[in-house]
Design a protein around this motif. Structure first.
Motif, PDB file in Angstrom:
ATOM      1  N   GLU A  21      31.330  10.784  22.534  1.00  0.00           N
ATOM      2  CA  GLU A  21      32.357   9.753  22.499  1.00  0.00           C
ATOM      3  C   GLU A  21      33.192   9.806  21.227  1.00  0.00           C
ATOM      4  OE1 GLU A  21      30.186   6.149  22.974  1.00  0.00           O
ATOM      5  OE2 GLU A  21      30.234   6.209  25.173  1.00  0.00           O
ATOM      6  N   ARG A  22      32.651  10.390  20.178  1.00  0.00           N
ATOM      7  CA  ARG A  22      33.333  10.337  18.874  1.00  0.00           C
ATOM      8  C   ARG A  22      33.836  11.701  18.434  1.00  0.00           C
ATOM      9  NH1 ARG A  22      28.591   7.475  15.656  1.00  0.00           N
ATOM     10  NH2 ARG A  22      30.037   7.630  13.879  1.00  0.00           N
ATOM     11  N   ARG A  23      34.208  12.548  19.397  1.00  0.00           N
ATOM     12  CA  ARG A  23      34.683  13.892  19.048  1.00  0.00           C
ATOM     13  C   ARG A  23      35.976  13.818  18.243  1.00  0.00           C
ATOM     14  NH1 ARG A  23      34.190  17.760  24.201  1.00  0.00           N
ATOM     15  NH2 ARG A  23      34.692  19.304  22.573  1.00  0.00           N
ATOM     16  N   GLN A  24      36.873  12.929  18.593  1.00  0.00           N
ATOM     17  CA  GLN A  24      38.127  12.822  17.840  1.00  0.00           C
ATOM     18  C   GLN A  24      37.859  12.334  16.413  1.00  0.00           C
ATOM     19  OE1 GLN A  24      40.764  10.377  20.194  1.00  0.00           O
ATOM     20  NE2 GLN A  24      41.545  12.146  21.338  1.00  0.00           N
ATOM     21  N   GLU A  25      36.933  11.393  16.279  1.00  0.00           N
ATOM     22  CA  GLU A  25      36.576  10.932  14.925  1.00  0.00           C
ATOM     23  C   GLU A  25      36.014  12.084  14.101  1.00  0.00           C
ATOM     24  OE1 GLU A  25      32.958   8.463  12.852  1.00  0.00           O
ATOM     25  OE2 GLU A  25      33.643   7.768  14.821  1.00  0.00           O
ATOM     26  N   ILE A  26      35.179  12.903  14.733  1.00  0.00           N
ATOM     27  CA  ILE A  26      34.587  14.048  14.022  1.00  0.00           C
ATOM     28  C   ILE A  26      35.682  15.040  13.632  1.00  0.00           C
ATOM     29  CG2 ILE A  26      33.015  16.005  14.270  1.00  0.00           C
ATOM     30  CD1 ILE A  26      31.385  14.219  16.216  1.00  0.00           C
ATOM     31  N   GLY A  27      36.610  15.313  14.577  1.00  0.00           N
ATOM     32  CA  GLY A  27      37.699  16.241  14.278  1.00  0.00           C
ATOM     33  C   GLY A  27      38.573  15.734  13.142  1.00  0.00           C
ATOM     34  N   LEU A  28      38.854  14.423  13.136  1.00  0.00           N
ATOM     35  CA  LEU A  28      39.681  13.858  12.067  1.00  0.00           C
ATOM     36  C   LEU A  28      38.976  13.986  10.717  1.00  0.00           C
ATOM     37  CD1 LEU A  28      42.188  12.306  11.212  1.00  0.00           C
ATOM     38  CD2 LEU A  28      40.975  10.170  11.760  1.00  0.00           C
ATOM     39  N   ARG A  29      37.707  13.705  10.674  1.00  0.00           N
ATOM     40  CA  ARG A  29      36.974  13.803   9.403  1.00  0.00           C
ATOM     41  C   ARG A  29      36.921  15.244   8.917  1.00  0.00           C
ATOM     42  NH1 ARG A  29      31.518  11.464   8.433  1.00  0.00           N
ATOM     43  NH2 ARG A  29      32.314  11.875   6.331  1.00  0.00           N
ATOM     44  N   ARG A  30      36.722  16.175   9.859  1.00  0.00           N
ATOM     45  CA  ARG A  30      36.720  17.589   9.454  1.00  0.00           C
ATOM     46  C   ARG A  30      38.083  17.998   8.919  1.00  0.00           C
ATOM     47  NH1 ARG A  30      33.395  21.345  11.300  1.00  0.00           N
ATOM     48  NH2 ARG A  30      34.404  22.496   9.611  1.00  0.00           N
ATOM     49  N   SER A  31      39.173  17.516   9.544  1.00  0.00           N
ATOM     50  CA  SER A  31      40.525  17.865   9.098  1.00  0.00           C
ATOM     51  C   SER A  31      40.800  17.311   7.703  1.00  0.00           C
ATOM     52  CB  SER A  31      41.566  17.318  10.088  1.00  0.00           C
ATOM     53  OG  SER A  31      41.377  17.878  11.356  1.00  0.00           O
ATOM     54  N   LEU A  32      40.180  16.158   7.380  1.00  0.00           N
ATOM     55  CA  LEU A  32      40.383  15.542   6.071  1.00  0.00           C
ATOM     56  C   LEU A  32      39.451  16.120   5.005  1.00  0.00           C
ATOM     57  CD1 LEU A  32      40.815  11.800   7.141  1.00  0.00           C
ATOM     58  CD2 LEU A  32      42.598  13.430   6.441  1.00  0.00           C
ATOM     59  N   GLY A  33      38.656  17.100   5.393  1.00  0.00           N
ATOM     60  CA  GLY A  33      37.855  17.795   4.383  1.00  0.00           C
ATOM     61  C   GLY A  33      36.369  17.592   4.463  1.00  0.00           C
ATOM     62  N   ALA A  34      35.878  16.861   5.445  1.00  0.00           N
ATOM     63  CA  ALA A  34      34.434  16.665   5.557  1.00  0.00           C
ATOM     64  C   ALA A  34      33.774  17.975   5.954  1.00  0.00           C
ATOM     65  CB  ALA A  34      34.131  15.591   6.600  1.00  0.00           C
ATOM     66  N   THR A  35      32.705  18.308   5.300  1.00  0.00           N
ATOM     67  CA  THR A  35      31.996  19.558   5.583  1.00  0.00           C
ATOM     68  C   THR A  35      31.064  19.376   6.779  1.00  0.00           C
ATOM     69  OG1 THR A  35      30.158  19.002   4.116  1.00  0.00           O
ATOM     70  CG2 THR A  35      32.040  20.156   3.136  1.00  0.00           C
ATOM     71  N   LEU A  37      31.422  21.208  15.941  1.00  0.00           N
ATOM     72  CA  LEU A  37      32.702  21.007  16.623  1.00  0.00           C
ATOM     73  C   LEU A  37      33.857  21.481  15.740  1.00  0.00           C
ATOM     74  CD1 LEU A  37      32.279  17.463  18.256  1.00  0.00           C
ATOM     75  CD2 LEU A  37      32.416  19.659  19.431  1.00  0.00           C
ATOM     76  N   HIS A  38      34.718  22.293  16.307  1.00  0.00           N
ATOM     77  CA  HIS A  38      35.891  22.759  15.557  1.00  0.00           C
ATOM     78  C   HIS A  38      36.904  21.614  15.472  1.00  0.00           C
ATOM     79  CE1 HIS A  38      39.454  25.073  14.444  1.00  0.00           C
ATOM     80  NE2 HIS A  38      38.596  26.044  14.042  1.00  0.00           N
ATOM     81  N   PRO A  39      37.508  21.413  14.286  1.00  0.00           N
ATOM     82  CA  PRO A  39      38.443  20.286  14.142  1.00  0.00           C
ATOM     83  C   PRO A  39      39.546  20.261  15.178  1.00  0.00           C
ATOM     84  CG  PRO A  39      37.946  21.280  12.014  1.00  0.00           C
ATOM     85  CD  PRO A  39      37.341  22.174  13.042  1.00  0.00           C
ATOM     86  N   THR A  40      40.141  21.418  15.478  1.00  0.00           N
ATOM     87  CA  THR A  40      41.259  21.452  16.427  1.00  0.00           C
ATOM     88  C   THR A  40      40.802  21.055  17.830  1.00  0.00           C
ATOM     89  OG1 THR A  40      42.273  23.233  15.136  1.00  0.00           O
ATOM     90  CG2 THR A  40      43.086  22.888  17.386  1.00  0.00           C
ATOM     91  N   VAL A  41      39.665  21.613  18.255  1.00  0.00           N
ATOM     92  CA  VAL A  41      39.136  21.299  19.587  1.00  0.00           C
ATOM     93  C   VAL A  41      38.783  19.831  19.686  1.00  0.00           C
ATOM     94  CG1 VAL A  41      37.271  21.773  21.223  1.00  0.00           C
ATOM     95  CG2 VAL A  41      38.294  23.649  19.908  1.00  0.00           C
ATOM     96  N   ALA A  42      38.172  19.299  18.589  1.00  0.00           N
ATOM     97  CA  ALA A  42      37.756  17.890  18.606  1.00  0.00           C
ATOM     98  C   ALA A  42      38.956  16.966  18.674  1.00  0.00           C
ATOM     99  CB  ALA A  42      36.919  17.590  17.351  1.00  0.00           C
ATOM    100  N   LEU A  43      40.014  17.268  17.931  1.00  0.00           N
ATOM    101  CA  LEU A  43      41.203  16.412  17.934  1.00  0.00           C
ATOM    102  C   LEU A  43      41.941  16.452  19.247  1.00  0.00           C
ATOM    103  CD1 LEU A  43      42.588  17.087  14.331  1.00  0.00           C
ATOM    104  CD2 LEU A  43      41.684  14.919  15.207  1.00  0.00           C
ATOM    105  N   ASN A  44      41.881  17.607  19.941  1.00  0.00           N
ATOM    106  CA  ASN A  44      42.606  17.720  21.191  1.00  0.00           C
ATOM    107  C   ASN A  44      41.823  17.208  22.396  1.00  0.00           C
ATOM    108  OD1 ASN A  44      44.881  18.881  20.036  1.00  0.00           O
ATOM    109  ND2 ASN A  44      44.069  20.964  20.199  1.00  0.00           N
ATOM    110  N   SER A  45      40.541  16.796  22.159  1.00  0.00           N
ATOM    111  CA  SER A  45      39.717  16.307  23.285  1.00  0.00           C
ATOM    112  C   SER A  45      40.182  14.906  23.689  1.00  0.00           C
ATOM    113  CB  SER A  45      38.245  16.282  22.897  1.00  0.00           C
ATOM    114  OG  SER A  45      38.050  15.374  21.802  1.00  0.00           O
ATOM    115  N   ALA A  46      40.103  14.616  24.961  1.00  0.00           N
ATOM    116  CA  ALA A  46      40.568  13.319  25.458  1.00  0.00           C
ATOM    117  C   ALA A  46      39.543  12.236  25.158  1.00  0.00           C
ATOM    118  CB  ALA A  46      40.801  13.406  26.948  1.00  0.00           C
TER     119      ALA A  46
END
Length: 397
Positions: A300-314, A388-397
């Motif tokens: 459910e939180r794939r977009q949240e994970i992608g956003l955090r990864r994009s902002l630099g979370a390891t 999860l790759h940031p791009t894939v996570a952000l593009n998930s619905a």
């Protein structure tokens, strides 16, 4: 000029805050998942607590009643006839050095009924026994109402009822009369339950002289009771049968009433292991619920994970975040379960007049088990989230 900057690490306090936010966002699911853990831990803590409380009560009974009481009963010979012990059996037992007290009871052929209007065959399950004056001293028994047999009363048609016998006959106070065969007998006392010899609770007791005078009793005892020093119980046990009935000791059954309490303690230990197994199964089911909650949380939180990864979370930060959520969820269930288990133990023990005993190791072990469940249940979802790759996570619905 460019410098290589190391990614910032979340402090423990920040990890706890992030993990708690994830739980607060899905409260209903968290409560249901934590409930499974709580049931398992509560069961395990309560089982251990109740077993220890019961065992402590049994040990207190043994300390109070003593383990130095032995009984010798007349058995049957090879033809199946009941053997009669010598009339002087008690006197012979008293000659054994370590013996401190010795007494006896005897079966009397007298049917007990409430009144003369009740048919003789309706005895309410109460039997008659002759008893010596020193019976209560030897057994540690106490009178609930009235008095025990006296030197004068043991020669008269008077009786002292065991606790169960009085209840079955409907006797609530002394001075009332009951029928033994065709003899009217006055109740002079009612005993408290005799814990070491519960068979006497269902008996109406008369003195030896009265049994001989009114009911044709022959004076031969059926059971001899003795107390010796604690250190010499086994030595006395080895010689008691041939002391009571010289030359025919094989038909004398010697027992130690306190062994029944020790056997109950051993039985409780076996049941404890069984119930602990059931608690472990409930805990395992709770762990599966935690794992399921964490896996769904990651999805459910794939977009949240992608956003955090994009902002630099390891990846390590993501793993720690979800592992912390799993640990908090398990700790919530474990802590609640430990409190519920301790409360259940206290309530049940109090209802049985036991001392409440909740071993600290059971609480510590329960909490440790919940944390282990939290790590195991949250490890796979945490690793999956970190990959999860940031791009894939952000593009998930």
């Amino acid at each position: 000029m460019t410098r290589n900057l190391k990614p910032a690490r979340l402090a423990p306090r920040d990890l706890l805050r992030v993990g708690a936010v994830g739980l607060r966002a899905r409260r209903a699911r968290v409560v249901l998942s934590a409930l499974g853990i709580a049931i398992g831990i509560a069961t395990m803590v309560a089982v251990v607590g109740l077993a220890e409380s019961s065992r402590a009560d049994l040990m207190a009974q043994l300390d109070r009643l003593g383990t130095n009481l032995l009984t010798a009963e007349a058995g049957d010979d090879v033809t199946g006839r009941e053997v009669r012990l010598p009339k002087n059996a008690v006197a012979m037992v008293e000659r054994v050095g370590p013996v401190r007290h010795a007494t006896a009871t005897a079966n009397v052929d007298a049917r007990v009924r409430r009144s003369d209007v009740v048919p003789q065959e309706r005895t309410a399950g109460v039997t008659t026994q002759a008893a010596r004056l020193d019976l209560l001293t030897t057994l540690g028994g106490e009178v609930a109402r009235g008095t025990w047999l006296t030197p004068a009363g043991e020669r008269l048609p008077t009786t002292v009822l065991g606790a169960v016998a009085a209840e079955r006959l409907g006797i609530t106070r002394t001075g009332e009369a009951i029928m033994m065969n065709e003899t009217r007998v006055v109740v002079v006392g009612i005993l408290k339950p005799i814990e070491l010899v519960p068979t006497l609770d269902r008996v109406a007791m008369v003195g030896f002289p009265a049994a001989e005078r009114y009911f044709g009793f022959d004076g031969h005892p059926s059971t001899v009771f003795e107390r010796s020093t604690d250190a010499s119980v086994e030595d006395v046990r080895a010689v008691l049968a041939r002391t009571v009935n010289p030359g025919d000791e094989a038909v004398v059954k010697v027992s130690r009433p306190s062994d029944a309490l020790a056997a109950r303690a051993a039985t409780n230990e076996g049941l404890t292991h069984l119930m602990l197994g059931l608690g472990a199964v409930a805990l395992l089911v709770g762990g599966v619920g935690v794992a399921n909650t964490m896996v769904i949380s990651v999805l459910e939180r794939r977009q949240e994970i992608g956003l955090r990864r994009s902002l630099g979370a390891t990846r390590n930060a993501i793993r720690l975040q979800f592992l912390t959520e799993s640990l908090l969820l398990s700790a919530l269930g474990g802590g609640t379960g430990a409190l519920l288990g301790a409360a259940a133990t206290h309530g049940f023990a109090r209802s049985r007049d036991w001392a409440t005993v909740v071993p600290p190791w059971s609480l510590a072990g329960g909490l440790a088990a919940t944390l282990a469940i939290g790590v195991v249940a949250g490890l796979y979802p945490a690793i999956r989230a970190s990959r999860l790759h940031p791009t894939v996570a952000l593009n998930s619905a």
